[in-house]
Design a protein around this motif. Structure first.
Motif, PDB file in Angstrom:
ATOM      1  N   PHE A  70       0.656  -1.174   0.103  1.00  0.00           N
ATOM      2  CA  PHE A  70      -0.080   0.080  -0.152  1.00  0.00           C
ATOM      3  C   PHE A  70       0.915   1.213  -0.100  1.00  0.00           C
ATOM      4  CE2 PHE A  70      -3.108  -3.172   0.977  1.00  0.00           C
ATOM      5  CZ  PHE A  70      -4.268  -2.760   0.365  1.00  0.00           C
ATOM      6  N   MET A  71       2.061   1.182   0.623  1.00  0.00           N
ATOM      7  CA  MET A  71       2.891   2.289   0.653  1.00  0.00           C
ATOM      8  C   MET A  71       3.377   2.644  -0.757  1.00  0.00           C
ATOM      9  SD  MET A  71       3.193   3.797   3.550  1.00  0.00           S
ATOM     10  CE  MET A  71       4.325   4.829   3.216  1.00  0.00           C
ATOM     11  N   GLY A  72       3.485   1.525  -1.557  1.00  0.00           N
ATOM     12  CA  GLY A  72       4.030   1.886  -3.065  1.00  0.00           C
ATOM     13  C   GLY A  72       2.815   1.980  -3.996  1.00  0.00           C
ATOM     14  N   ALA A  73       1.666   1.862  -3.625  1.00  0.00           N
ATOM     15  CA  ALA A  73       0.507   1.912  -4.604  1.00  0.00           C
ATOM     16  C   ALA A  73       0.283   3.239  -4.996  1.00  0.00           C
ATOM     17  CB  ALA A  73      -0.806   1.543  -3.843  1.00  0.00           C
ATOM     18  N   GLN A  74       0.358   3.519  -6.289  1.00  0.00           N
ATOM     19  CA  GLN A  74       0.139   4.946  -6.849  1.00  0.00           C
ATOM     20  C   GLN A  74      -1.376   5.224  -6.962  1.00  0.00           C
ATOM     21  OE1 GLN A  74       2.152   7.542  -7.098  1.00  0.00           O
ATOM     22  NE2 GLN A  74       3.296   6.003  -6.013  1.00  0.00           N
ATOM     23  N   HIS A  75      -2.257   4.111  -6.986  1.00  0.00           N
ATOM     24  CA  HIS A  75      -3.788   4.039  -7.186  1.00  0.00           C
ATOM     25  C   HIS A  75      -4.358   3.298  -6.222  1.00  0.00           C
ATOM     26  CE1 HIS A  75      -3.413   6.342 -10.581  1.00  0.00           C
ATOM     27  NE2 HIS A  75      -2.417   5.764 -10.909  1.00  0.00           N
ATOM     28  N   TYR A  76      -5.412   3.345  -5.479  1.00  0.00           N
ATOM     29  CA  TYR A  76      -6.046   2.479  -4.749  1.00  0.00           C
ATOM     30  C   TYR A  76      -7.536   2.965  -4.700  1.00  0.00           C
ATOM     31  CZ  TYR A  76      -5.031   6.205  -1.252  1.00  0.00           C
ATOM     32  OH  TYR A  76      -4.823   7.542  -0.571  1.00  0.00           O
ATOM     33  N   VAL A  77      -8.503   2.124  -3.919  1.00  0.00           N
ATOM     34  CA  VAL A  77      -9.852   2.548  -3.572  1.00  0.00           C
ATOM     35  C   VAL A  77     -10.170   2.139  -2.371  1.00  0.00           C
ATOM     36  CG1 VAL A  77     -12.131   1.909  -4.329  1.00  0.00           C
ATOM     37  CG2 VAL A  77     -10.218   1.762  -6.088  1.00  0.00           C
ATOM     38  N   ILE A  78     -10.708   3.152  -1.765  1.00  0.00           N
ATOM     39  CA  ILE A  78     -11.358   3.006  -0.347  1.00  0.00           C
ATOM     40  C   ILE A  78     -12.785   2.685  -0.521  1.00  0.00           C
ATOM     41  CG2 ILE A  78     -11.749   4.410   1.738  1.00  0.00           C
ATOM     42  CD1 ILE A  78      -9.290   5.887   0.987  1.00  0.00           C
ATOM     43  N   HIS A  79     -13.095   1.514   0.203  1.00  0.00           N
ATOM     44  CA  HIS A  79     -14.645   1.172   0.174  1.00  0.00           C
ATOM     45  C   HIS A  79     -15.226   1.260   1.535  1.00  0.00           C
ATOM     46  CE1 HIS A  79     -12.333  -1.033  -2.947  1.00  0.00           C
ATOM     47  NE2 HIS A  79     -13.729  -0.988  -3.840  1.00  0.00           N
ATOM     48  N   VAL A  80     -16.394   2.122   1.626  1.00  0.00           N
ATOM     49  CA  VAL A  80     -17.000   2.062   2.929  1.00  0.00           C
ATOM     50  C   VAL A  80     -18.207   0.963   2.953  1.00  0.00           C
ATOM     51  CG1 VAL A  80     -18.505   3.591   4.466  1.00  0.00           C
ATOM     52  CG2 VAL A  80     -17.046   4.632   2.869  1.00  0.00           C
ATOM     53  N   MET A  81     -17.918   0.065   3.946  1.00  0.00           N
ATOM     54  CA  MET A  81     -18.691  -1.334   4.026  1.00  0.00           C
ATOM     55  C   MET A  81     -20.044  -1.044   4.350  1.00  0.00           C
ATOM     56  SD  MET A  81     -16.378  -3.666   3.102  1.00  0.00           S
ATOM     57  CE  MET A  81     -16.252  -2.539   1.758  1.00  0.00           C
ATOM     58  N   ALA A  82     -21.101  -1.662   3.741  1.00  0.00           N
ATOM     59  CA  ALA A  82     -22.498  -1.552   4.249  1.00  0.00           C
ATOM     60  C   ALA A  82     -22.670  -2.654   5.209  1.00  0.00           C
ATOM     61  CB  ALA A  82     -23.392  -2.139   3.278  1.00  0.00           C
ATOM     62  N   GLU A  83     -23.751  -2.665   5.763  1.00  0.00           N
ATOM     63  CA  GLU A  83     -24.087  -3.132   7.129  1.00  0.00           C
ATOM     64  C   GLU A  83     -23.976  -4.951   6.814  1.00  0.00           C
ATOM     65  OE1 GLU A  83     -27.890  -2.694   8.898  1.00  0.00           O
ATOM     66  OE2 GLU A  83     -28.674  -2.568   6.732  1.00  0.00           O
ATOM     67  N   ASP A  84     -24.241  -5.141   5.704  1.00  0.00           N
ATOM     68  CA  ASP A  84     -24.277  -6.729   5.427  1.00  0.00           C
ATOM     69  C   ASP A  84     -22.995  -7.225   4.775  1.00  0.00           C
ATOM     70  OD1 ASP A  84     -24.529  -5.252   3.195  1.00  0.00           O
ATOM     71  OD2 ASP A  84     -25.969  -6.559   2.150  1.00  0.00           O
ATOM     72  N   GLN A  85     -21.802  -6.214   5.108  1.00  0.00           N
ATOM     73  CA  GLN A  85     -20.565  -6.719   4.430  1.00  0.00           C
ATOM     74  C   GLN A  85     -19.560  -7.317   5.560  1.00  0.00           C
ATOM     75  OE1 GLN A  85     -19.909  -3.312   1.712  1.00  0.00           O
ATOM     76  NE2 GLN A  85     -19.564  -5.091   0.405  1.00  0.00           N
ATOM     77  N   HIS A  86     -19.954  -7.688   6.852  1.00  0.00           N
ATOM     78  CA  HIS A  86     -19.178  -7.858   7.825  1.00  0.00           C
ATOM     79  C   HIS A  86     -18.321  -9.041   7.426  1.00  0.00           C
ATOM     80  CE1 HIS A  86     -18.535 -10.706  11.289  1.00  0.00           C
ATOM     81  NE2 HIS A  86     -17.940  -9.635  11.849  1.00  0.00           N
ATOM     82  N   SER A  87     -18.861 -10.075   6.671  1.00  0.00           N
ATOM     83  CA  SER A  87     -17.829 -11.387   6.309  1.00  0.00           C
ATOM     84  C   SER A  87     -16.798 -10.606   5.182  1.00  0.00           C
ATOM     85  CB  SER A  87     -18.789 -12.303   5.722  1.00  0.00           C
ATOM     86  OG  SER A  87     -19.251 -11.874   4.376  1.00  0.00           O
ATOM     87  N   VAL A  88     -17.114  -9.984   4.373  1.00  0.00           N
ATOM     88  CA  VAL A  88     -16.124  -9.204   3.464  1.00  0.00           C
ATOM     89  C   VAL A  88     -14.891  -8.360   4.422  1.00  0.00           C
ATOM     90  CG1 VAL A  88     -15.577  -7.517   1.452  1.00  0.00           C
ATOM     91  CG2 VAL A  88     -17.785  -9.074   1.660  1.00  0.00           C
ATOM     92  N   ALA A  89     -15.364  -7.642   5.362  1.00  0.00           N
ATOM     93  CA  ALA A  89     -14.371  -6.916   5.973  1.00  0.00           C
ATOM     94  C   ALA A  89     -13.613  -7.782   6.871  1.00  0.00           C
ATOM     95  CB  ALA A  89     -15.168  -5.818   7.076  1.00  0.00           C
ATOM     96  N   LYS A  90     -14.202  -8.859   7.604  1.00  0.00           N
ATOM     97  CA  LYS A  90     -13.441  -9.639   8.340  1.00  0.00           C
ATOM     98  C   LYS A  90     -12.540 -10.694   7.446  1.00  0.00           C
ATOM     99  CE  LYS A  90     -13.793 -12.641  12.239  1.00  0.00           C
ATOM    100  NZ  LYS A  90     -14.831 -13.141  13.246  1.00  0.00           N
ATOM    101  N   GLY A  91     -12.965 -11.132   6.255  1.00  0.00           N
ATOM    102  CA  GLY A  91     -12.281 -11.660   5.504  1.00  0.00           C
ATOM    103  C   GLY A  91     -10.881 -11.041   5.000  1.00  0.00           C
ATOM    104  N   PHE A  92     -10.854  -9.925   4.609  1.00  0.00           N
ATOM    105  CA  PHE A  92      -9.795  -8.938   4.204  1.00  0.00           C
ATOM    106  C   PHE A  92      -9.175  -8.483   5.249  1.00  0.00           C
ATOM    107  CE2 PHE A  92     -12.122  -8.041   0.206  1.00  0.00           C
ATOM    108  CZ  PHE A  92     -11.322  -8.921  -0.421  1.00  0.00           C
ATOM    109  N   ALA A  93      -9.683  -8.651   6.590  1.00  0.00           N
ATOM    110  CA  ALA A  93      -8.776  -8.304   7.816  1.00  0.00           C
ATOM    111  C   ALA A  93      -7.991  -9.540   8.120  1.00  0.00           C
ATOM    112  CB  ALA A  93      -9.620  -8.103   9.233  1.00  0.00           C
ATOM    113  N   MET A  94      -8.324 -10.802   7.723  1.00  0.00           N
ATOM    114  CA  MET A  94      -7.519 -11.922   8.038  1.00  0.00           C
ATOM    115  C   MET A  94      -6.496 -12.166   6.792  1.00  0.00           C
ATOM    116  SD  MET A  94      -8.660 -12.687  10.900  1.00  0.00           S
ATOM    117  CE  MET A  94      -8.065 -14.570  11.174  1.00  0.00           C
TER     118      MET A  94
END
Length: 166
Positions: A70-94
């Protein structure tokens, strides 16, 4: 009611984390395309910086195994998670390389775009600042979207959502 008073330092790290955890934050997933393929990281250190120009920031931990990508990334996307995206957020945390937890496409700049999020900010790296055991990455927002819905919240070590008062 018992209050805990302390001076932040090496011996009070847990108390400091507990105090910070009292502030509920939205949950975001930041994505980029690294030399190893798509990469994601779940973060709650996201905020707006400026409307003109459109700038936002987020803060990766220097101890993260994904820090260098991420320090080397010139382009990135920030996604605000919806209430039903707990599994997505937790999956990427792991595991930031396991994109089987989400539906996604690729942006024009090459970064992964996650489906179903509440808002999305496609960014170009604008500035990076040292900040102790984290870095502050400021992004110029090149494109954005949002939709109606409720967001996923993180507070006191737990995920939840926000129910408006009637």
């Amino acid at each position: 009611m018992t209050e805990t008073h302390f001076t932040p330092g090496p011996d009070t790290t847990l108390a400091f984390r507990e105090a910070l955890g009292c502030f509920g934050t939205g949950v975001t997933v930041v994505t980029t395309m690294s030399p190893q393929g798509p990469m994601a990281i779940t973060v709650n250190s996201f905020t707006s910086v400026s409307l003109d120009p459109a700038l936002v920031l987020w803060c990766p931990a220097k101890t993260s195994t994904r820090y260098a990508e991420f320090m080397g990334a010139q382009h990135y996307v920030i996604h605000v998670m919806a209430e039903d995206q707990h599994s997505v957020a937790k999956g990427f945390a792991m595991d930031g390389a396991d994109f089987s937890v989400a539906d996604w496409t690729q942006s024009q700049m090459g970064a992964p775009l996650l489906s179903g999020c509440l808002a999305r900010f496609e960014c170009s790296q604008h500035a990076v600042h040292d900040a102790g055991d984290h870095s502050i990455i400021v992004g110029q927002v090149d494109a954005a979207m949002h939709r109606p819905g409720r967001g996923l919240i993180f507070k006191r070590g737990q995920y939840g959502d926000f129910a408006p008062r009637g």
